[in-house]
Motif scaffolding. Structure first.
Motif, PDB file in Angstrom:
ATOM      1  N   CYS A 231     -81.610  92.371  23.188  1.00  0.00           N
ATOM      2  CA  CYS A 231     -82.048  90.995  22.888  1.00  0.00           C
ATOM      3  C   CYS A 231     -81.583  90.031  23.970  1.00  0.00           C
ATOM      4  CB  CYS A 231     -81.515  90.558  21.527  1.00  0.00           C
ATOM      5  SG  CYS A 231     -82.227  91.459  20.137  1.00  0.00           S
ATOM      6  N   LYS A 281     -78.771  87.688  12.829  1.00  0.00           N
ATOM      7  CA  LYS A 281     -79.355  86.351  12.861  1.00  0.00           C
ATOM      8  C   LYS A 281     -79.236  85.725  14.247  1.00  0.00           C
ATOM      9  CE  LYS A 281     -79.222  81.877  10.492  1.00  0.00           C
ATOM     10  NZ  LYS A 281     -78.576  81.070   9.429  1.00  0.00           N
ATOM     11  N   LYS A 282     -78.097  85.916  14.903  1.00  0.00           N
ATOM     12  CA  LYS A 282     -77.891  85.323  16.217  1.00  0.00           C
ATOM     13  C   LYS A 282     -78.884  85.868  17.247  1.00  0.00           C
ATOM     14  CE  LYS A 282     -74.264  88.604  17.642  1.00  0.00           C
ATOM     15  NZ  LYS A 282     -74.978  89.186  18.790  1.00  0.00           N
ATOM     16  N   ASP A 283     -79.251  87.134  17.114  1.00  0.00           N
ATOM     17  CA  ASP A 283     -80.220  87.727  18.033  1.00  0.00           C
ATOM     18  C   ASP A 283     -81.622  87.204  17.763  1.00  0.00           C
ATOM     19  OD1 ASP A 283     -78.274  89.219  19.330  1.00  0.00           O
ATOM     20  OD2 ASP A 283     -78.474  90.908  17.954  1.00  0.00           O
ATOM     21  N   MET A 284     -81.955  87.076  16.485  1.00  0.00           N
ATOM     22  CA  MET A 284     -83.269  86.532  16.118  1.00  0.00           C
ATOM     23  C   MET A 284     -83.431  85.102  16.633  1.00  0.00           C
ATOM     24  SD  MET A 284     -83.646  87.872  12.193  1.00  0.00           S
ATOM     25  CE  MET A 284     -83.319  89.568  11.728  1.00  0.00           C
ATOM     26  N   GLU A 285     -82.367  84.322  16.461  1.00  0.00           N
ATOM     27  CA  GLU A 285     -82.420  82.931  16.901  1.00  0.00           C
ATOM     28  C   GLU A 285     -82.540  82.834  18.418  1.00  0.00           C
ATOM     29  OE1 GLU A 285     -78.880  81.311  15.247  1.00  0.00           O
ATOM     30  OE2 GLU A 285     -79.801  80.882  13.285  1.00  0.00           O
ATOM     31  N   LYS A 286     -81.904  83.752  19.114  1.00  0.00           N
ATOM     32  CA  LYS A 286     -81.959  83.771  20.577  1.00  0.00           C
ATOM     33  C   LYS A 286     -83.389  83.987  21.067  1.00  0.00           C
ATOM     34  CE  LYS A 286     -78.470  85.679  22.317  1.00  0.00           C
ATOM     35  NZ  LYS A 286     -77.462  86.709  22.633  1.00  0.00           N
ATOM     36  N   GLU A 288     -86.084  83.440  19.182  1.00  0.00           N
ATOM     37  CA  GLU A 288     -86.895  82.335  18.671  1.00  0.00           C
ATOM     38  C   GLU A 288     -86.795  81.118  19.585  1.00  0.00           C
ATOM     39  OE1 GLU A 288     -89.700  81.116  15.909  1.00  0.00           O
ATOM     40  OE2 GLU A 288     -88.682  83.050  16.005  1.00  0.00           O
ATOM     41  N   ARG A 289     -85.620  80.917  20.198  1.00  0.00           N
ATOM     42  CA  ARG A 289     -85.449  79.785  21.115  1.00  0.00           C
ATOM     43  C   ARG A 289     -86.357  79.885  22.332  1.00  0.00           C
ATOM     44  NH1 ARG A 289     -79.900  80.059  19.560  1.00  0.00           N
ATOM     45  NH2 ARG A 289     -79.379  81.395  21.336  1.00  0.00           N
ATOM     46  N   ARG A 292     -89.647  78.573  21.100  1.00  0.00           N
ATOM     47  CA  ARG A 292     -89.560  77.128  20.910  1.00  0.00           C
ATOM     48  C   ARG A 292     -89.659  76.405  22.253  1.00  0.00           C
ATOM     49  NH1 ARG A 292     -87.701  74.988  16.069  1.00  0.00           N
ATOM     50  NH2 ARG A 292     -87.087  76.522  14.491  1.00  0.00           N
ATOM     51  N   TYR A 306     -92.597  72.641  14.617  1.00  0.00           N
ATOM     52  CA  TYR A 306     -92.595  73.935  15.318  1.00  0.00           C
ATOM     53  C   TYR A 306     -93.584  74.900  14.666  1.00  0.00           C
ATOM     54  CZ  TYR A 306     -90.912  78.472  16.970  1.00  0.00           C
ATOM     55  OH  TYR A 306     -90.830  79.737  17.504  1.00  0.00           O
TER      56      TYR A 306
END
Length: 317
Positions: A231, A281-286, A288-289, A292, A306
């Motif tokens: 990721c 979650k931290k990997d998913m958010e990374k 997703e950013r 974005r 968004y």
């Protein structure tokens, strides 16, 4: 003409089911993704049961260049290809020569007795035939994508590790018989599972080095099997490309940015993602950013949420 011969060879291979299930390279309905999922479905199930598992990543030295013509012709006959096709292949490979020219100085012409022409139509099919018998007699799980080969098995008890070592000895013997050497410096062992004894394996007289993470068909697999390193690498690559697009492309309209995002960025986020999909979650958010950031670059979508931007771009149903 190569295409005609390839169709004949592939039709025979498929009809006779010559190529083993362990081969995922240049095979119909198989890919890097099927290779990774098939192998690690078995490996992760063992780890989940509390077993220690060792995976050996094998590296051939100049694999396509060291395919012996004589051995290849023999194997074509072994798999019952018709005589006319085998003679055509023999004549096509025979009497090839090469030399080296440096600054006007020339070496003598030397006959070529090995190697399948890379970039040719027939090369991949011939290579699959040549390496097809690599896993005969192997007890551990072995899987291939052309010459990218990995071997995995339970390593909890001493007898389990003996089985893996015996398989490595068989592979070493195969390489000697088929005159295709392993690059042992690049062969690595990935130890998985809790309470793994970190056993040292060898090929011939060389001990194989331990690794904490390996790039497997473009996907980083580490000893924790959590895919966080993958990721990180994907997010870094995608952000670098987005930065280049932002700096180099003047127009920021949807008609310009979105096709560039789809062609240059999204492919990195989606490559074999069915295998390495993040579960932290931290990997998913990374990841997703990254998306974005891409939506913020497009003019005309500033007043949308968004989720609204994703729907506008067709990224959310």
């Amino acid at each position: 003409m190569e295409q005609v011969i390839k169709e004949i060879i592939c039709k025979h291979l498929e009809g006779s089911k010559v190529i083993g299930n362990s081969q995922h390279g240049f095979v119909k309905n198989k890919s890097c993704q099927t290779n990774l999922i098939a192998f690690f479905d078995r490996i992760t199930s063992l780890v989940d049961k509390g077993e220690a598992v060792d995976v050996v990543y094998l590296d051939f030295s100049k694999a396509f260049d060291t395919v012996s013509h004589d051995i290849l012709i023999y194997k074509l006959g072994k798999y019952n290809l018709d005589g006319a096709t085998i003679r055509w292949v023999h004549n096509w490979l025979d009497n090839r020569t090469q030399r080296v020219v440096i600054n006007g100085s020339q070496s003598c012409w030397k006959g070529i007795t090995s190697g399948v022409p890379q970039g040719s139509v027939l090369g991949p099919a011939w290579f699959n035939i040549f390496i097809n018998d690599l896993d005969i007699g192997i007890e551990s799980t072995l899987i291939k994508f052309a010459d990218d080969t990995k071997l995995g098995g339970v390593a909890t008890a001493l007898e389990d590790r003996v089985i893996i070592q015996n398989d490595l000895d068989k592979l070493e013997k195969w390489s000697e018989v088929n005159r295709m050497k392993f690059n042992k410096e690049k062969c690595k062992v990935l130890h998985l599972g809790r309470n793994n004894p970190f056993h040292t394996y060898r090929m011939g007289s060389d001990c194989l080095e331990r690794s904490t993470a390996e790039r497997d068909l473009g996907v980083i697999v580490d000893h924790k099997l959590n895919m966080s390193q993958q990721c990180d690498a994907v997010a870094k690559k995608a952000n670098m490309i987005l930065g280049c697009i932002n700096r180099c492309v003047v127009s920021k309209t949807q008609e310009v940015i979105f096709p560039l995002y789809s062609a240059l960025v999204r492919l990195h986020l989606e490559y074999c993602v069915q295998f390495w999909a993040p579960h932290f979650k931290k990997d998913m958010e990374k990841l997703e950013r990254v998306q974005r950031r891409a939506t913020r670059m497009i003019n005309g979508l500033e007043n949308m949420t968004y989720e609204g931007k994703l729907k506008e771009l067709g990224l959310l149903s």
